[in-house]
Design a protein around this motif. Structure first.
Motif, mmCIF file in Angstrom:
data_model
loop_
_atom_site.group_PDB
_atom_site.id
_atom_site.type_symbol
_atom_site.label_atom_id
_atom_site.label_comp_id
_atom_site.label_asym_id
_atom_site.label_seq_id
_atom_site.Cartn_x
_atom_site.Cartn_y
_atom_site.Cartn_z
ATOM 1 N N ILE A 25 0.943 -1.311 -0.113
ATOM 2 C CA ILE A 25 0.122 -0.071 -0.118
ATOM 3 C C ILE A 25 0.884 1.374 0.045
ATOM 4 N N LEU A 71 -10.879 8.080 2.675
ATOM 5 C CA LEU A 71 -11.411 6.631 2.533
ATOM 6 C C LEU A 71 -12.797 6.272 2.346
ATOM 7 N N VAL A 92 -7.176 2.137 -1.118
ATOM 8 C CA VAL A 92 -6.485 2.685 -0.201
ATOM 9 C C VAL A 92 -5.240 3.381 -0.690
ATOM 10 N N SER A 161 -1.404 4.343 6.538
ATOM 11 C CA SER A 161 -1.896 3.002 5.958
ATOM 12 C C SER A 161 -2.640 2.111 7.059
ATOM 13 N N ALA A 164 -6.241 1.792 6.687
ATOM 14 C CA ALA A 164 -6.918 0.928 5.814
ATOM 15 C C ALA A 164 -7.820 -0.197 6.297
ATOM 16 N N ALA A 169 -9.001 -3.783 4.325
ATOM 17 C CA ALA A 169 -7.680 -4.142 3.696
ATOM 18 C C ALA A 169 -7.077 -4.909 4.793
#
Length: 225
Positions: A25, A71, A92, A161, A164, A169
């Motif tokens: 990512i 997001l 993402v 991240s 996510a 994710a």
């Protein structure tokens, strides 16, 4: 204590598998943000008033709205409205890429403005088009000068991240939450996740610092250092 240690040992391979998703990512977002940032930086410095206005608006929006809101907005709204069937991973990466692109634009813009103005005029005097001058003379320099600020952006995106997991994710945080909800060993598992994020950040920044020293331009003070 022994049960917590046992849960950590048993779940560590599963959590470490998530680190590959996290790094995927981050790498995708940073590269996408690099392209977005360069295009916008060039537009902000050399573009006309309309281009500067559009790019400035983009930067204000993506710097002013929280990542988690972006997001949800893109994954459950805009992508669906546009008929784009992106996976959670891709969504993402794209959202973080657009976000870091806004920040990278200012990094590259500052690097461009720090270059002597005579370079662009000299390139024009040699018969280069504006595109050739930017591609062959300006970009190679600003990319090397921006590495210190770029490494800061890497650590920020790596930490972002972790958000996510809110759209599913399967990265480090999502896997930690999954195991913690079933074993009720929240504290040791979240400490383990924090250590993994710290080690990834440390290794990435260290690698970028080595790259910075390797590509350092003699006679130039690094932008953002």
């Amino acid at each position: 204590m022994s049960s917590a240690f046992s849960v950590i040992i048993d779940s560590l391979p599963y959590l470490l598998q998530g680190s590959f998703i996290t790094l995927g990512i981050v790498a995708s977002a940073m590269l996408f943000g690099l392209v977005v940032g360069i295009i916008m930086a060039v537009g902000l410095v050399y573009g006309n008033r309309f281009v500067r206005l559009i790019f400035s608006g983009y930067i204000w929006i993506f710097r002013g709205v929280p990542v988690v809101v972006l997001l949800f907005l893109f994954y459950f709204g805009i992508f669906t409205y546009l008929g784009l069937s992106f996976s959670a991973f891709t969504s993402v990466a794209v959202v973080l890429g657009m976000t870091t692109g806004a920040y990278q634009a200012n990094i590259f813009k500052g690097a461009i403005l720090s270059l002597p103005r005579g370079q662009f005029k000299a390139a024009s005097g040699l018969g280069m088009s504006d595109f050739q001058a930017i591609r062959s003379i300006i970009l190679p320099q600003i990319l090397r000068m921006s590495i210190p600020a770029w490494s800061n952006e890497f650590s920020i995106i790596l930490k972002d991240s972790a958000l996510a997991f809110v759209i599913g994710a399967p990265e480090i945080m999502a896997r930690t939450q999954f195991v913690a909800s079933r074993t009720y060993q929240h504290l040791p598992l979240y400490i383990t996740a924090g250590i993994i994020y710290f080690l990834l950040t440390w290794a990435g920044v260290l690698a970028l610092r080595k790259l910075e020293k390797r590509l350092q331009i003699p006679g130039y003070s690094h932008y953002g250092s």
